[in-house]
Design a protein around this motif. Structure first.
Motif, short mmCIF file in Angstrom:
data_model
loop_
_atom_site.label_atom_id
_atom_site.label_comp_id
_atom_site.label_asym_id
_atom_site.label_seq_id
_atom_site.Cartn_x
_atom_site.Cartn_y
_atom_site.Cartn_z
N THR A 247 -16.63 12.62 -5.43
CA THR A 247 -17.70 11.86 -6.09
C THR A 247 -18.54 12.81 -6.95
O THR A 247 -18.83 13.93 -6.54
CB THR A 247 -18.58 11.17 -5.05
N VAL A 248 -18.92 12.31 -8.11
CA VAL A 248 -19.79 13.07 -9.00
C VAL A 248 -21.07 12.27 -9.22
O VAL A 248 -21.05 11.03 -9.20
CB VAL A 248 -19.08 13.39 -10.34
N TYR A 249 -22.17 12.98 -9.38
CA TYR A 249 -23.48 12.35 -9.53
C TYR A 249 -24.14 12.80 -10.83
O TYR A 249 -23.83 13.86 -11.37
CB TYR A 249 -24.39 12.74 -8.35
N LEU A 250 -25.07 11.99 -11.28
CA LEU A 250 -25.91 12.37 -12.42
C LEU A 250 -27.34 11.97 -12.08
O LEU A 250 -27.67 10.79 -12.05
CB LEU A 250 -25.46 11.68 -13.71
N GLN A 251 -28.16 12.97 -11.80
CA GLN A 251 -29.58 12.75 -11.55
C GLN A 251 -30.30 12.79 -12.89
O GLN A 251 -30.23 13.79 -13.61
CB GLN A 251 -30.14 13.82 -10.62
N MET A 252 -30.98 11.70 -13.22
CA MET A 252 -31.66 11.59 -14.51
C MET A 252 -33.15 11.46 -14.27
O MET A 252 -33.60 10.47 -13.67
CB MET A 252 -31.12 10.37 -15.28
#
Length: 120
Positions: A77-82
């Motif tokens: 799984t990959v995440y993107l914290q914005m």
């Protein structure tokens, strides 16, 4: 069959935060092989964040210092914290993956996309 499933999009006020997730199934991708793109209305799809060899990351200039890409190898799984979101961040965000070692600008797989809308 490879599937990339994004989640976490939504509507947020300017200055707010969102965290996108992308779970891959069907195969295990290498640690540099997944990333994020986005496409705003009337614009071309653009790279947002990827991994580079030796533990680095690559970001679009417009999101540097505000977005952070990360991944959980065990969960594929990959995440993107914005953070500090701006109205110009409004777009459909796509998870992407490649069969090669490093994801650049030509993914082999795309997720279905998740809408992020930032209100002013």
């Amino acid at each position: 069959q490879v599937q990339l499933v994004e989640s976490g999009g939504g509507l947020v006020q300017a200055g707010g935060s969102l965290r996108l997730s992308c779970a891959a199934s069907g195969r295990t991708f290498g640690r540099y092989a997944m990333g994020w793109f986005r496409q705003a209305p009337g614009k071309q799809r653009e790279l947002v964040a990827t991994f580079t060899p030796f533990g680095g990351t690559n970001y679009a200039d417009s999101v540097k210092g505000r977005f952070t890409i990360s991944r959980d190898n065990a969960k594929n799984t990959v995440y993107l914290q914005m953070n500090s979101l701006k109205p110009e961040d409004t777009a459909v965000y796509y998870c992407a993956a490649t069969n090669r070692v490093v994801l650049t600008t030509s993914p082999d797989y795309w997720g279905q996309g998740t809408q992020v809308t930032v209100s002013s």
